[in-house]
Scaffold this motif. Structure first.
Motif, PDB file in Angstrom:
ATOM      1  N   HIS A 244       2.950   8.115   9.595  1.00 47.79           N
ATOM      2  CA  HIS A 244       1.958   7.223  10.598  1.00 47.79           C
ATOM      3  C   HIS A 244       1.451   8.059  11.734  1.00 47.79           C
TER       4      HIS A 244
ATOM      5  N   GLU B 165      -8.205  -0.820   4.245  1.00 47.23           N
ATOM      6  CA  GLU B 165      -8.140   0.540   3.503  1.00 47.23           C
ATOM      7  C   GLU B 165      -9.184   1.167   3.636  1.00 47.23           C
TER       8      GLU B 165
ATOM      9  N   ASP C 133       9.654  10.399  -2.788  1.00 45.79           N
ATOM     10  CA  ASP C 133       8.848  10.634  -1.528  1.00 45.79           C
ATOM     11  C   ASP C 133       9.640  11.084  -0.417  1.00 45.79           C
TER      12      ASP C 133
ATOM     13  N   LEU D 250      -1.042   6.225   7.754  1.00 47.63           N
ATOM     14  CA  LEU D 250      -1.424   4.881   8.446  1.00 47.63           C
ATOM     15  C   LEU D 250      -1.723   5.321   9.839  1.00 47.63           C
TER      16      LEU D 250
ATOM     17  N   HIS E  11       4.212  10.292   3.065  1.00 47.51           N
ATOM     18  CA  HIS E  11       3.704   9.154   4.071  1.00 47.51           C
ATOM     19  C   HIS E  11       4.017   9.520   5.542  1.00 47.51           C
TER      20      HIS E  11
ATOM     21  N   PHE F 287      -5.204   4.675   5.950  1.00 51.33           N
ATOM     22  CA  PHE F 287      -5.078   3.070   6.079  1.00 51.33           C
ATOM     23  C   PHE F 287      -5.024   2.791   7.712  1.00 51.33           C
TER      24      PHE F 287
ATOM     25  N   THR G 170       0.706  -1.232  -0.016  1.00 52.01           N
ATOM     26  CA  THR G 170      -0.157   0.117   0.219  1.00 52.01           C
ATOM     27  C   THR G 170       0.964   1.227   0.061  1.00 52.01           C
ATOM     28  N   ALA G 171       1.970   1.185   0.662  1.00 50.05           N
ATOM     29  CA  ALA G 171       3.219   2.367   0.567  1.00 50.05           C
ATOM     30  C   ALA G 171       3.330   2.903  -0.709  1.00 50.05           C
ATOM     31  N   GLN G 172       3.704   1.858  -1.545  1.00 52.14           N
ATOM     32  CA  GLN G 172       4.187   2.007  -3.056  1.00 52.14           C
ATOM     33  C   GLN G 172       5.577   3.118  -3.020  1.00 52.14           C
TER      34      GLN G 172
ATOM     35  N   ARG H 219      -0.250  10.623   0.503  1.00 50.48           N
ATOM     36  CA  ARG H 219      -0.668   9.449  -0.287  1.00 50.48           C
ATOM     37  C   ARG H 219      -0.971   8.139   0.487  1.00 50.48           C
ATOM     38  N   TRP H 220      -0.412   8.307   1.917  1.00 49.79           N
ATOM     39  CA  TRP H 220      -0.317   7.286   2.606  1.00 49.79           C
ATOM     40  C   TRP H 220      -0.443   7.646   4.000  1.00 49.79           C
TER      41      TRP H 220
ATOM     42  N   VAL I  90      -6.743   7.931   1.531  1.00 50.49           N
ATOM     43  CA  VAL I  90      -5.480   7.400   1.524  1.00 50.49           C
ATOM     44  C   VAL I  90      -5.053   7.062   3.133  1.00 50.49           C
TER      45      VAL I  90
END
Length: 526
Positions: A264, A330, A212, A293, A262, A316, A204-206, A290-291, A314
């Motif tokens: 968390h 997701e 990035d 978490l 990204h 998660f 999912t992180a891609q 984009r991510w 985006v």
């Protein structure tokens, strides 16, 4: 084998001996690795310092398998120590700097540290802790002088900075942030296989190395920020911006300034960002994300819903702990099951057990257990009785409670130690918190059980108000009425107390037991 396959194979070979940062440094030494208020490091600089630190620790007598304790704020030296232990074969234990000196000393001694590296910011506690750990052979001070310690820079700088000829993959032993008693080291005698959660996170992180940027929002001594905010992106070739102290608006500012892709967070952070005035939120461009978490604690459904509406699909979520686990969801799937923390990933066995010790029926609350892997099972370091208490055959629990719905989605209701039992009925405080948090005056809340002669316990909502909102008797009654509209009778708070702040773990979780205990001990101040 083509060039891409060759590159992947060489990267995997480097990672197997803790040298994945060296691999990235060889590809692009000038790529930013660490950005912080205390300094910056490129991949080349970080790699060189890690090599130097390994040599310095070896010179002090450390060998592969020896332990290193680290008491340090979010600064480049923290990452240097992590990187050095990763390739020097050392077992790293980062220590919570919010603890008292004696508690820090317990961990440094208990983990059998041969080296103790401490930030000058925590000099007093570091000195006290060092006096409790006689086995320590090397005491290094980061950022200034600490009595009884030698300068980190003076010890590291003279060493050779080229890559090690004999790297050995290191390990980590994190200590649980328990609310009672001394923390426990989560120890593994052998490395577990790649966990399904790790695979899902990578999918999912891609990551796009060189493009990035990740944002570290929490203290790196905590397992989740260390693994998910730092090591995960850094090992993928993605640089990290370190926050020294988390702040809602500063998070948005850094996202815009560095084009953060990204991060968390914990649910409290999402809630506090959503609580910012609309003019503050709209001031910053967060479209690079984009991510996002999150985990560590149940997230109120309206907070998650509003976060997805703001940032897009985006967001998660995972459910796991230092000990293990692997549940994931997701954004799109969560919207079909609001409030869930997801389903167990392929290869992860999860069971909810009721009070009778039997698997719970669909939608029946019980204690959540995961099946431990055959290889790399955790144990609590030098605490076999605590290890035994965590396992039920081949399954282990973190003490969390919840239920699986008919489609296998997991919902959390709290921890076993937090359940309110009123008139013989189990009441789960997370459900109460979630409704009260919807009131516009409420910044945060902890519902707890307090003594009641007739029912055993009754529900009290301990509320932290938003800035600028004054506590009053009228507001208490308004909150009680607000809750009564949204909750069945047996779940409604019978009283409300206001507090300036709520006790929290470093992860952001409210320490509900600390709130509750004041009422059972006769001290009602929070």
């Amino acid at each position: 084998m083509n060039i891409a396959q060759n590159a992947a194979a060489s990267r995997e070979a480097a990672a197997a001996v803790g040298m994945v940062l060296a691999w990235h440094a060889a590809q692009d030494p000038d790529r930013p690795a660490i950005i912080s208020g205390a300094g910056r490091r490129s991949y080349g600089e970080l790699n060189a310092r890690a090599n130097q630190l390994v040599r310095a620790l070896r010179r002090a007598g450390l060998q592969a398998g020896d332990a290193v304790a680290l008491l340090c704020s979010n600064r480049p030296e923290f990452v240097e120590v992590v990187s050095a232990c990763q390739r020097g074969g050392f077992r790293l234990t980062p220590v919570n700097w919010h603890l008292k000196g004696s508690e820090i000393g317990y961990i440094v001694d208990n983990c059998e540290a041969k080296a103790f590296i401490a930030d000058v910011r925590f000099a007093g506690n570091a000195t006290e802790a060092a006096s409790m750990a006689p086995a320590v052979q090397a005491r290094l001070a980061v950022g200034g002088e600490i009595p009884g310690f030698v300068s980190y820079d003076d010890v590291v700088s003279p060493e050779a900075h080229h890559d090690l000829d004999d790297p050995v993959l290191g390990t980590q032993m994190m200590y649980t942030s328990g609310t009672t008693g001394y923390p426990k080291g989560v120890f593994r005698r052998e490395a577990p296989p790649v966990a399904p959660l790790q695979v899902k996170l990578a999918e999912t992180a891609q990551f796009r190395p060189g493009e990035d940027m990740a944002l570290v929002t929490g203290p790196l001594y905590h397992a989740a920020p260390l693994a998910l905010n730092l090591v995960f992106p850094l090992n993928a070739g993605v640089g990290c911006v370190l926050m020294d102290k988390w702040d809602a608006e500063e998070t948005l500012r850094l996202v815009e300034e560095y084009g953060v892709t990204h991060t968390h967070v914990v649910p409290t952070m999402l809630h506090r960002m959503l609580s910012l005035p609309s003019e503050v939120r709209s001031k910053y461009d967060s479209s690079s994300l984009r991510w996002i978490l999150h985990g560590a604690a149940p997230c109120p459904a309206h907070v998650k819903q509003n976060s997805i509406e703001w940032f897009g699909p985006v967001v998660f979520e995972y459910y796991a702990a230092t000990e293990g686990g692997g549940v994931f969801v997701e954004s799109e799937e969560w919207l079909t099951k609001p409030g869930t923390v997801g389903r167990a990933l392929p290869g992860v066995e999860l069971v909810v057990v009721n009070d009778a010790g039997e698997p719970s029926a669909a939608n029946e609350v019980g204690t959540i257990y995961f099946k431990a892997p055959a290889q790399g099972r955790f144990e609590y370091f030098k605490a076999p009785e605590k290890t035994e208490g965590a396992y039920r055959g081949d399954h282990f629990t973190m003490g969390d409670m919840g239920y699986l719905d008919e489609d296998g989605f997991l919902f959390l209701t709290g921890r076993s130690a937090e359940v309110i039992i009123s008139g013989g009925v189990n009441i789960y405080p997370v459900e109460i918190d979630e409704e009260i948090l919807k009131h516009p005056a409420v910044f945060d809340v902890a519902a707890v059980g307090v003594p009641n002669e007739e029912w055993g316990e009754e529900i009290k909502a301990v509320v932290q108000l938003k800035e600028g909102v004054a506590p009053s008797e009228e507001l208490k009654q308004e909150l009680l009425a607000f809750a009564a509209e949204r909750l069945p009778g047996y779940k409604r708070p019978r009283s409300v107390d206001f507090t300036d702040d709520l006790p929290r773990m470093p992860s952001g979780k409210i320490v509900r037991r600390a709130v509750r205990d004041r009422y059972w001990q006769g001290d009602k101040k929070i």
